[in-house]
Scaffold this motif. Structure first.
Motif, short mmCIF file in Angstrom:
data_model
loop_
_atom_site.label_atom_id
_atom_site.label_comp_id
_atom_site.label_asym_id
_atom_site.label_seq_id
_atom_site.Cartn_x
_atom_site.Cartn_y
_atom_site.Cartn_z
N ALA A 80 -19.99 36.16 5.08
CA ALA A 80 -18.74 36.92 4.90
C ALA A 80 -18.40 36.98 3.41
O ALA A 80 -17.94 38.01 2.91
N PHE A 81 -18.62 35.88 2.71
CA PHE A 81 -18.36 35.81 1.27
C PHE A 81 -19.21 36.86 0.55
O PHE A 81 -18.74 37.65 -0.25
N ARG A 82 -20.50 36.88 0.90
CA ARG A 82 -21.40 37.82 0.22
C ARG A 82 -21.01 39.25 0.54
O ARG A 82 -21.12 40.15 -0.29
N ASN A 103 -12.69 34.09 -13.59
CA ASN A 103 -11.58 34.94 -13.18
C ASN A 103 -11.60 35.26 -11.68
O ASN A 103 -11.54 36.42 -11.28
N LEU A 104 -11.72 34.24 -10.87
CA LEU A 104 -11.82 34.45 -9.42
C LEU A 104 -10.54 35.06 -8.85
O LEU A 104 -9.45 34.67 -9.25
N SER A 105 -10.73 35.97 -7.93
CA SER A 105 -9.57 36.50 -7.21
C SER A 105 -9.16 35.45 -6.18
O SER A 105 -9.92 34.51 -5.91
N GLU A 106 -8.00 35.64 -5.58
CA GLU A 106 -7.55 34.68 -4.55
C GLU A 106 -8.53 34.66 -3.37
O GLU A 106 -8.77 33.62 -2.78
N GLN A 107 -9.08 35.83 -3.06
CA GLN A 107 -10.05 35.89 -1.95
C GLN A 107 -11.30 35.09 -2.28
O GLN A 107 -11.82 34.33 -1.46
N GLU A 108 -11.77 35.26 -3.50
CA GLU A 108 -12.97 34.53 -3.92
C GLU A 108 -12.71 33.03 -3.94
O GLU A 108 -13.55 32.23 -3.55
N ARG A 132 -18.85 44.27 -1.52
CA ARG A 132 -17.82 45.31 -1.46
C ARG A 132 -17.10 45.47 -2.80
O ARG A 132 -16.71 46.55 -3.18
N THR A 133 -16.90 44.36 -3.48
CA THR A 133 -16.13 44.41 -4.73
C THR A 133 -17.03 44.41 -5.97
O THR A 133 -16.55 44.27 -7.09
N HIS A 134 -18.31 44.55 -5.74
CA HIS A 134 -19.30 44.55 -6.83
C HIS A 134 -19.20 43.30 -7.69
O HIS A 134 -19.21 43.35 -8.92
N ARG A 135 -19.05 42.17 -7.04
CA ARG A 135 -18.91 40.92 -7.80
C ARG A 135 -19.98 39.91 -7.37
O ARG A 135 -19.80 38.71 -7.51
N GLU A 136 -21.11 40.43 -6.86
CA GLU A 136 -22.13 39.51 -6.36
C GLU A 136 -22.64 38.53 -7.42
O GLU A 136 -23.05 37.42 -7.10
N PHE A 137 -22.55 38.98 -8.67
CA PHE A 137 -23.08 38.12 -9.75
C PHE A 137 -22.37 36.76 -9.84
O PHE A 137 -22.94 35.80 -10.34
N ILE A 138 -21.13 36.67 -9.33
CA ILE A 138 -20.44 35.38 -9.49
C ILE A 138 -21.10 34.25 -8.70
O ILE A 138 -20.96 33.09 -9.04
N LEU A 139 -21.85 34.63 -7.65
CA LEU A 139 -22.53 33.59 -6.85
C LEU A 139 -23.45 32.73 -7.72
O LEU A 139 -23.58 31.54 -7.51
N MET A 140 -24.05 33.37 -8.70
CA MET A 140 -24.95 32.65 -9.61
C MET A 140 -24.17 31.78 -10.59
O MET A 140 -24.73 30.87 -11.19
N LYS A 141 -22.92 32.16 -10.77
CA LYS A 141 -22.17 31.50 -11.84
C LYS A 141 -21.21 30.43 -11.36
O LYS A 141 -20.62 29.71 -12.16
N LEU A 142 -21.03 30.34 -10.05
CA LEU A 142 -20.11 29.33 -9.52
C LEU A 142 -20.61 27.93 -9.91
O LEU A 142 -21.81 27.69 -9.96
N PRO A 143 -19.68 27.01 -10.20
CA PRO A 143 -20.10 25.68 -10.62
C PRO A 143 -21.01 25.04 -9.58
O PRO A 143 -20.85 25.25 -8.38
N GLU A 144 -21.95 24.26 -10.06
CA GLU A 144 -22.89 23.62 -9.14
C GLU A 144 -22.20 22.52 -8.35
O GLU A 144 -21.29 21.87 -8.85
N LYS A 145 -22.70 22.36 -7.13
CA LYS A 145 -22.21 21.30 -6.25
C LYS A 145 -22.23 19.94 -6.97
O LYS A 145 -21.30 19.14 -6.89
N ALA A 146 -23.31 19.70 -7.70
CA ALA A 146 -23.48 18.41 -8.38
C ALA A 146 -22.37 18.15 -9.40
O ALA A 146 -21.94 17.02 -9.60
N LYS A 147 -21.89 19.22 -10.01
CA LYS A 147 -20.84 19.07 -11.01
C LYS A 147 -19.56 18.56 -10.32
O LYS A 147 -18.94 17.59 -10.76
N LEU A 148 -19.21 19.24 -9.24
CA LEU A 148 -18.02 18.85 -8.48
C LEU A 148 -18.14 17.41 -7.98
O LEU A 148 -17.23 16.61 -8.14
#
Ligand code: CFG
Length: 394
Positions: free
Chosen positions: A330-332, A292-297, A337-353
């Motif tokens: 800047a991303f972090r 559920n990424l925001s447009e900023q994310e 600020r938005t208390h969404r730091e956990f998504i960094l762990m969940k973003l798809p891996e580079k290898a997948k892309l």
């Protein structure tokens, strides 16, 4: 077997020398042309207050009819212009007054943000503390330490670059979300000849990639990279960013993606003859949607995916590396600020892309073997430039 033997097969030394000289010449010509054009558009971008932003044709208001439908003609079709350089002449998006008004709004916004940042003391303290700790974690070398206001501006730059080039407003895509093709319509797509279906998909993909190139150009620091590195990053990243962006046009509740006016199930793409590729693309969109990424994310995820300092062919790796680190910082900060730091762990891996993009290249090669002249004569130049290896473009 040597690399050359694989590339050139069995031939005499003399024949090989001639062929290699030709390839080198073509490579040189192509690089010069691409870099010249990237540079020429750079000088246009230097006068934002006098020129309208240059974006592909399809973003013009007429493309979105207001009834939630797009014009299906492809802006890259039969057009000799679209290549990595994008258009040489800026396209007029709005009336000059409207463009001017937008520039003013944007300037005011930036000024207000700057003012807020420099004058609201408690906030500054809070921010500086938080920037310092982030700076520390990212282990930036001292010469790359970024000031709080630089991070703030970078944050706005990445988000604006995405907003201004995102091709479709989210709201429009949401309106159409539940409009799916009927079984009869699906069947019509499925019965299309393979080459025709490839042709339209390649065309839509190229349209979308033009916006991605524009996104790259608007990222601060990208145009300061050397032209070779700009091309290396775009060649590797364009398809990855397309996938990320496509997840905005994906409905994860019924596993459909926006395609030519409605949302389409994966079976619709049957006649392309690459169901494994399509299903991995769908899986990828599904997994990204779950975050559920925001447009900023989305903007930041795209930027850090593009600015991958790990590419083999980069000439000024350190420059890309510094830019990557700054944007990551800047991303972090945004996530903190938005208390969404956990998504960094969940973003798809580079290898997948990269594996999906590799699959795309493989499927393209198979298609080219089946229909060599179609791929060559009908595919838009930008698509060929990005996905057909330079040594083959003779
Ligand atoms: C979202 C949707 C679209 C493009 C980009 C153009 C499209 C293509 C496969 C889906 C970046 O986000 C995007 C779609 N699009 C704009 C259109 O279909 C279109 C037009 O003029 N009229 O319609 O291209 N969708 C699309 C390809 C999936 Si694929 C074969 C890679 C699974």
């Amino acid at each position: 077997m040597s690399r050359d033997a694989v590339k050139f097969g069995r031939m005499s030394k003399k024949q090989r020398a001639i062929l290699q000289a030709e390839v080198q010449k073509l490579l040189k010509e192509q690089r010069t042309e691409i870099s010249a054009s990237l540079q020429s558009s750079e000088s246009q971008a230097e006068q934002p207050s006098t020129t309208t932003p240059e974006l592909p044709h399809s973003i013009q208001p007429s493309t979105w009819s207001g009834h939630g439908k797009w014009d299906f003609s492809c802006s890259t079709r039969n057009c000799s212009l679209p290549r990595l350089q994008l258009q040489r002449e800026p396209l007029v998006l709005h009336t000059p007054e409207k463009a001017q008004a937008e520039v003013t709004i944007r300037k005011n916004y930036l000024r207000d943000q700057q003012h807020h940042f420099e004058n609201v003391r408690p906030n500054v303290f809070h921010n500086i503390e938080s920037y310092c700790s982030l700076n520390f974690c990212s282990c930036l070398p001292p010469e790359c330490m970024v000031s709080a206001s630089e991070i703030e501006l970078l944050m706005q730059n990445v988000v604006f670059a995405h907003q201004e080039t995102c091709q479709f407003p989210n709201e429009n895509l949401k309106i159409l979300r539940w409009e799916t093709f009927s079984p009869e319509q699906m069947q019509r797509f499925q019965q299309k000849p393979m080459d025709q279906m490839w042709d339209s998909c390649v065309c839509h993909i190229t349209d979308a990639i033009q916006y991605i190139v524009e996104f790259a150009k608007r990222l601060s620091g990208f145009m300061d990279l050397n032209p070779n590195d700009q091309i290396v990053l775009l060649k590797a990243g364009a398809m990855e960013l397309l996938l990320i962006r496509m997840s905005r046009a994906f409905n994860c509740y019924n596993n459909t993606v926006y395609f030519e006016g409605k949302y389409a199930q994966l079976e619709l793409f049957h006649s392309l003859g690459c169901s494994d590729l399509i299903s991995s693309m769908f899986d990828f969109c599904q997994s990204l949607c779950a975050l559920n990424l925001s447009e900023q994310e989305m903007a930041f995820f795209s930027a850090i995916t593009l600015l991958n300092p790990g590419h083999l062919w980069l000439q000024e790796k350190h420059k890309v590396d510094t830019l990557y680190r700054k944007i990551h910082l800047a991303f972090r900060h945004l996530l903190r600020r938005t208390h969404r730091e956990f998504i960094l762990m969940k973003l798809p891996e580079k290898a997948k892309l990269s594996s999906i993009c590799q699959l795309h290249l493989e499927k393209l090669n198979i298609f080219r073997q089946m229909y060599p002249s179609i791929a060559w004569e009908k595919f838009p130049p930008l698509y060929k430039e990005l996905f057909i290896s330079e040594t083959e473009t003779s």
